[in-house]
Every structure is written in C-alpha cells, then in structure tokens.
Design an enzyme around this catalytic site. Structure first.
Site, PDB file in Angstrom:
ATOM      1  N   ASP A 149     -65.319   0.180  41.531  1.00 55.25           N
ATOM      2  CA  ASP A 149     -65.128  -0.936  42.462  1.00 55.25           C
ATOM      3  C   ASP A 149     -63.916  -0.670  43.338  1.00 55.25           C
ATOM      4  OD1 ASP A 149     -64.804  -3.293  43.803  1.00 55.25           O
ATOM      5  OD2 ASP A 149     -64.373  -4.514  42.035  1.00 55.25           O
TER       6      ASP A 149
ATOM      7  N   GLU B 246     -39.192  19.544  44.158  1.00 51.70           N
ATOM      8  CA  GLU B 246     -38.146  19.359  43.154  1.00 51.70           C
ATOM      9  C   GLU B 246     -38.075  17.863  42.853  1.00 51.70           C
ATOM     10  OE1 GLU B 246     -34.441  20.976  44.491  1.00 51.70           O
ATOM     11  OE2 GLU B 246     -35.380  22.779  45.314  1.00 51.70           O
TER      12      GLU B 246
ATOM     13  N   GLU C 296     -36.863  14.739  40.625  1.00 53.71           N
ATOM     14  CA  GLU C 296     -35.852  14.273  39.671  1.00 53.71           C
ATOM     15  C   GLU C 296     -36.269  12.939  39.056  1.00 53.71           C
ATOM     16  OE1 GLU C 296     -32.060  16.309  42.040  1.00 53.71           O
ATOM     17  OE2 GLU C 296     -32.409  14.145  42.170  1.00 53.71           O
TER      18      GLU C 296
ATOM     19  N   GLU D   2     -29.174  16.572  35.479  1.00 56.95           N
ATOM     20  CA  GLU D   2     -28.720  16.432  36.860  1.00 56.95           C
ATOM     21  C   GLU D   2     -27.339  15.743  36.919  1.00 56.95           C
ATOM     22  OE1 GLU D   2     -28.782  16.829  39.991  1.00 56.95           O
ATOM     23  OE2 GLU D   2     -30.430  18.263  40.153  1.00 56.95           O
TER      24      GLU D   2
ATOM     25  N   GLU E 280     -33.907  17.106  35.811  1.00 59.42           N
ATOM     26  CA  GLU E 280     -34.790  17.812  36.737  1.00 59.42           C
ATOM     27  C   GLU E 280     -35.520  18.920  35.986  1.00 59.42           C
ATOM     28  OE1 GLU E 280     -34.339  20.784  40.562  1.00 59.42           O
ATOM     29  OE2 GLU E 280     -33.196  18.906  40.604  1.00 59.42           O
TER      30      GLU E 280
ATOM     31  N   HIS F  48     -37.185  16.857  46.818  1.00 58.74           N
ATOM     32  CA  HIS F  48     -37.017  17.869  47.857  1.00 58.74           C
ATOM     33  C   HIS F  48     -38.295  18.686  47.988  1.00 58.74           C
ATOM     34  CE1 HIS F  48     -32.387  17.865  46.998  1.00 58.74           C
ATOM     35  NE2 HIS F  48     -32.773  16.839  47.736  1.00 58.74           N
TER      36      HIS F  48
ATOM     37  N   ARG G  43     -25.878  21.193  52.259  1.00 57.66           N
ATOM     38  CA  ARG G  43     -26.766  20.226  51.627  1.00 57.66           C
ATOM     39  C   ARG G  43     -26.652  18.814  52.208  1.00 57.66           C
ATOM     40  NH1 ARG G  43     -28.895  22.258  46.728  1.00 57.66           N
ATOM     41  NH2 ARG G  43     -28.010  24.291  46.200  1.00 57.66           N
TER      42      ARG G  43
ATOM     43  N   GLU H 208     -36.298  23.699  53.314  1.00 59.18           N
ATOM     44  CA  GLU H 208     -36.205  22.589  52.366  1.00 59.18           C
ATOM     45  C   GLU H 208     -35.966  21.279  53.106  1.00 59.18           C
ATOM     46  OE1 GLU H 208     -33.806  22.320  48.339  1.00 59.18           O
ATOM     47  OE2 GLU H 208     -32.520  21.720  49.999  1.00 59.18           O
TER      48      GLU H 208
ATOM     49  N   ARG I  79     -35.000  17.455  52.635  1.00 56.22           N
ATOM     50  CA  ARG I  79     -34.226  16.838  51.560  1.00 56.22           C
ATOM     51  C   ARG I  79     -34.335  15.310  51.476  1.00 56.22           C
ATOM     52  NH1 ARG I  79     -30.724  19.759  48.997  1.00 56.22           N
ATOM     53  NH2 ARG I  79     -29.192  18.094  48.730  1.00 56.22           N
TER      54      ARG I  79
END
Length: 432
Positions: free
Chosen positions: A42, A121, A123, A178, A185, A234, A305, A322, A324
């Site tokens: 459904d 990645e 977490e 972490e 992680e 990430h 970063r 990457e 982030r």
C-alpha cells in the site's frame, strides 16, 4: 542459497523520500513471486508516495543486493534481505522512488561514458538507554578522538558492528572513536555510487541493531550536543572513464585534472540549491557552525577541513573530492543524485571554481569573503528550502513528484519547529 542456508524469511527493503528504511517480510516460499516483481504494498501508507485512490505499488528486488542477516530471530530462524526499487502497476519505475531517481542520474552519467565511485564517512553517537530501553541524553563514554579502552567504552560495540558488516560483505577499512564523547566512525571501502548508497542503508540498520544488542541507542542526528562536534556523512567522490580516474592529472601542480576543477566548480555553484537535500533537518544546521570542523562557507581547499569541499592529499588513482556538508539524516539516494548532478553541471558548463582557500574559513572577515566571492552555506532549514524551491536543477534531478512533496514536508517541518517552545527559551526568559 536460500535452500542451502535454510532461510525462512526475506525482507524486501525500500526507502521513502525522507530516507527511512521500510520493508515487507515474505516467506521464502514466495521468492519466485518476489523476483517477478509481484509483491504488492500500500503506497498510500508511505510518506511521499501516492494518494489512497492510487495506492497499489509493487516491489522490484535487485538480486545483486541479496544478503543474509548475521543475526537470528528468537526461534533461531534465518532472515535475508533484498533491496528493492518501487514500480507502478504498469511495471514502470515509480517517480517517487529515491533509488530509481538515483539510477536515472547514474544512467545519464553512463551515457556520456563516466562512472561515479563514492566513499561515505558516516558518524554516529552511542547513548545510554533507561530501564525501559528508551534512549537517554547520556553518552556512553567521555572519550575523545582516537582514544582507546578503557576510556573508549564503545570499543566492543564498534567491534561487533565491524564484524557484522564484514559478514554482510563489507570491506572495513578503519574504525575509531571520534572527537565528541560517545561518538564513533566506521569506514568502509568505496564502491560504485549505487552500491555505496545501498551500503549506507545497510550500515545504518546494522549500527542501530548492534547498539541495541549492547543496551545502547545509536543515533545519526547531526548535532545532539551543543558544545561538541556533530555527525557528518562526508562524501568522497571519484569519477572514472574506461577504468581511469579522470580527476587525476600528472601535469597540474595540484595533481588535479580540468574535469576535477569543473566538478568542484559545479558543487560550489549549486551547493545552496542542494542543501535542503543533503542537510534536510532543522538540527542539520546546528552542526554547521564555526569551530567544529563543519563547513559554513562555500569554498574549497586541499588539506583544509574548514571549507565545503576538500581535496585529500592522496593522488594518482586515489585522487578524490570530498564534500563535507552532508549528514546521515539525508536520504542518501537523493543526496548522491543531487551532488552528482551539481558536479556534472560543472563539467558540462565548464564552471571554474574560485581560488583554493588555504586559511581557516572561520577566521575570514565579511569584507574578505565578499571580495573573494565566498558565499555562506544556508544557516537554517528555512533558508535552504527557499533555495531548493528556486532550483530548476534540483527539480529536474529528483523529479516533480518528489520535489513537490519534499518541499511541502520541509516547509511544514520548519513551521512546526518555529511555533514550538524550546527549553532554551524557558531557561532564558522565565525569570525575566
């Protein structure tokens, strides 16, 4: 395999437009019916699918996703799963199926000779539970980044998560505590984009299941604690053509190809448009604050970063980009599709990114940001939803069906949040 392993039940899993994993469990005797796409459910009972007057939907299992769950039921019976697409009664892919949306975008990519590989990645936090098994707000430990036992009290749960995932075919590369108390992680090997998205579904299910076995509650909420780092997802992306990583270059001083620069340019140009998909909750934007290794500005760097996009140090075939900002409350199929579409727009339209940022983005003043053309990522869900509403690219990516329902739901979510009275207000104003 089902006969050999004496599997009794098969879960036919699929995902709604908000990223929630759903399933219909069938007896293994019904396998032929399932593989012929004849198992009906459904659709009107699933958020974002169809209306009650057009509710019949069918599950189309992907045989390559067949996996046996390592855990057994109380009676000792074995269960397996198949990840499914959702089809209409006419046998066509349903426009509201997020996995089908992603497959459509991947086909566009394949038609021009490319294949996307993704390494997510993801977490998560482990919280203690109360006497009734409900989650509390107490983290499982007070450990920090890369700490080990006895400070890291989540080591046993994390180990069992890794072992369970390996039994289900994952290649685990690393696992660790972490930065925040109770935060963890587990990194698994990158794969083609569709497999990577399916793996995120499996990963989240395993983490929650194993945590419960340890008397803990696992959560992927982006920012459960005000003064601690939050949870991210990430996305490490590489684009391949004929088995060669097209992001690499031997001639460029940074080791990046022109396509890599264009892909970054597309991500930066359309970041505000896909924000409501990659960061879909009110809480998502509590994580995106200065000082917690989360991006607040739309820029890119190499080892840095603090910007939205980072290019890790590895080069050659390991060259990757990457992103982030995403978090795991996102529907990963829609998030992967939106991000890929933005990157490919960069390549298609030859969008050059701005200059690489080497400094800490949190330290740049407003004048410097304006002079360098650095925009802010949306600061709340309402702002992100407005950007999504004005994005023709994202409408084209997810399709009109999901686009309309998703916008409506997120506007309602923001309205409910805005009207609610929060503990902070009571603490601040009750004695005023």
């Amino acid at each position: 395999m089902i006969e050999k392993e004496k599997i009794k039940f098969i879960r036919l899993q699929f995902t709604d437009i908000f990223g929630q994993l759903k399933n219909v469990s069938i007896n293994s005797k019904q396998l032929d019916q399932a593989l012929n796409n004849q198992v009906m459910f459904d659709g009107s009972s699933i958020k974002g699918f169809v209306r009650v007057e057009e509710s019949d939907m069918y599950l189309a299992p992907d045989p390559s996703t067949f996996t046996i769950f390592p855990w057994r039921s109380a009676r000792g019976t074995k269960t397996a799963r198949l990840i499914c697409d959702v089809h209409t009664p006419e046998g066509e892919p349903f426009e509201g199926c997020p996995r089908s949306v992603m497959k459509k975008i991947l086909k566009e990519l394949k038609d021009i000779g490319y294949q996307l590989f993704v390494g997510p990645e993801v977490e998560f936090f482990l919280f203690e539970t109360d006497e009734n098994g409900n989650h509390s707000t107490r983290t499982h430990d007070k450990a920090g980044y890369f700490d080990l036992a006895p400070t890291d009290l989540g080591e046993d749960a994390r180990r069992d998560i890794c072992l369970t995932l390996e039994e289900m075919g994952f290649e685990i590369e690393a696992s660790h505590h972490e930065a925040a108390p109770g935060q963890h992680e587990v990194d698994f090997k990158y794969s083609d984009a569709l497999t990577a998205a399916d793996n995120v579904s499996t990963f989240k299910l395993v983490v929650k299941t194993v945590a419960k076995e340890h008397g803990l509650h696992a959560t992927f909420i982006p920012k459960p604690m005000t003064c601690e780092n939050g949870n991210c997802m990430h996305l490490n992306m590489s684009l391949f053509q004929n088995g060669v990583n097209v992001f690499r270059s031997e001639e460029d001083e940074k080791g990046l190809s022109q396509n890599a620069y264009y892909y970054i340019g597309g991500l930066l140009k359309h970041a505000r448009e896909f924000a409501a998909i990659t960061n879909p909750t009110v809480n998502s934007y509590k994580r995106l604050m200065p000082g917690f290794e989360a991006p607040t500005h739309i820029a890119w760097g190499e080892g840095n970063r603090s910007p939205l996009v980072r290019v890790p140090a590895a080069r050659g075939e390991a060259t990757r980009i990457e992103l982030r900002n995403p978090d795991a409350t996102a529907n990963h199929y829609l998030a992967f599709a939106a991000v890929l579409k933005a990157g490919m727009e960069g390549i298609r339209n030859k969008i050059d990114p701005p200059d690489c940022c080497c400094e800490n983005m949190y330290d740049l003043d407003g004048k410097t940001q304006k002079r360098r053309g650095i925009k802010k990522f949306p600061e709340n869900l309402n702002e992100a939803v407005q950007e999504l509403e004005n994005s023709l690219l994202m409408k084209e990516t997810v399709g009109e069906h999901i686009y309309k329902l998703y916008l409506k739901a997120k506007k309602r979510e923001w309205k409910e949040y805005s009207k609610a009275v929060h503990q902070w207000e009571l603490n601040r104003y009750m004695e005023m």
